[in-house]
Design an enzyme around this catalytic site. Sequence first.
Site, mmCIF file in Angstrom:
data_model
loop_
_atom_site.group_PDB
_atom_site.id
_atom_site.type_symbol
_atom_site.label_atom_id
_atom_site.label_comp_id
_atom_site.label_asym_id
_atom_site.label_seq_id
_atom_site.Cartn_x
_atom_site.Cartn_y
_atom_site.Cartn_z
ATOM 1 N NE ARG A 49 -0.770 4.972 8.764
ATOM 2 C CZ ARG A 49 -2.060 4.814 9.061
ATOM 3 N NH1 ARG A 49 -2.458 4.991 10.296
ATOM 4 N NH2 ARG A 49 -2.926 4.461 8.135
ATOM 5 C CG ASP B 294 -0.712 3.963 5.349
ATOM 6 O OD1 ASP B 294 0.173 4.507 6.037
ATOM 7 O OD2 ASP B 294 -1.908 3.923 5.690
ATOM 8 C CG HIS C 229 -1.546 -1.173 5.870
ATOM 9 N ND1 HIS C 229 -2.086 -0.204 6.676
ATOM 10 C CD2 HIS C 229 -1.734 -0.737 4.593
ATOM 11 C CE1 HIS C 229 -2.555 0.781 5.925
ATOM 12 N NE2 HIS C 229 -2.358 0.480 4.649
ATOM 13 C CB CYS D 187 -5.637 -0.610 4.574
ATOM 14 S SG CYS D 187 -5.366 0.029 2.907
ATOM 15 C CB CYS E 92 -0.908 -0.006 1.232
ATOM 16 S SG CYS E 92 -2.055 1.396 1.278
#
Length: 228
Positions: free
Chosen positions: A46, A44, A98, A101, A42
Site C-alpha cells: 500500500r 507494504d 507508515h 505497519c 516498507c
Amino acid sequence: MKSIKNLFENNRKWSEDITKKNPDFFPTLSKQQAPKYLWIGCSDSRVPANEVVGLLPGELFVHRNVANVVIHTDLNCLSVMQYAIEVLKVEHVIVCGHYGCGGVIAALNDNRYGLIDNWLRHVKDVRERHGHHISLLKDQKQKEDCLCELNAIEQAINVCQTTIVQDAWLRGQNLTVHACIYGLKDGLLKDLGMSISSLEEMNSNYLNALALEGIGVKDFTRLPNIVH
Ligand code: CO
C-alpha cells in the site's frame, strides 16, 4: 498453469501511454539514471514509493524491506546506499515509515509470524529503547502510531551512522537524511521533523525529533554515535 497475463497487458498499456505522451521517455531513460532521492521504505503493497511522491521512473532510487529497517550489517541495504550516494550522488535519503505497519505492530505486540520475527527484532530494539514513553501511552492505537514514527526516526539515524553517509559528509558532499511517515488512510506523507545534513546536526536534530514525540533527553540514554 496459472498465468499473469493481465500484468503483461497492463504493462503494454502503461508503456504505450507513456510513449504517447513522450516518445523519447524510455530511450532517454535507458541511457542513464540521475535520481536525486534514495527512498528507504516498507515493502507494504500500500506504500508505492514513486506514486506517493509523484516521481517518474528515473527519479527515485528505492530500497524496501519489511518495516523499513536499516541494519549496519545488511549488505543489501548498505550496497543500495553506497551506490546511491557514492555513484549516483543522490542529494536526499528519505526513510519512510507508515502508520498501520504490520511489521511494527507485530514487534510491538510480540506476535509470532516465523522467520520474520528475527528481522523484526530490530524494531523491538526501538520499542525497548523508548519503552518508557510507549508504556505511558494509554491507547493501543497511540502506541502503534508512536512506534511507527519512532521506528522511522531511529532507522534514519541508523542511516546517519553508516560510514557511507558520514564519509560523504566529511567529503563535503551535499546529502540530507530525512525521516517521514506515510498515512494509509489519507495518502499523506508527514515530515517527522528530522532532516540531517551534517555530523554536527545529527544529535541535536535527533533530540528535536524525539522532543516532537514527547520524549525528553532524560527518558533515554543513547545518543547517535559519530564514527570519526
Ligand atoms: Co509496513
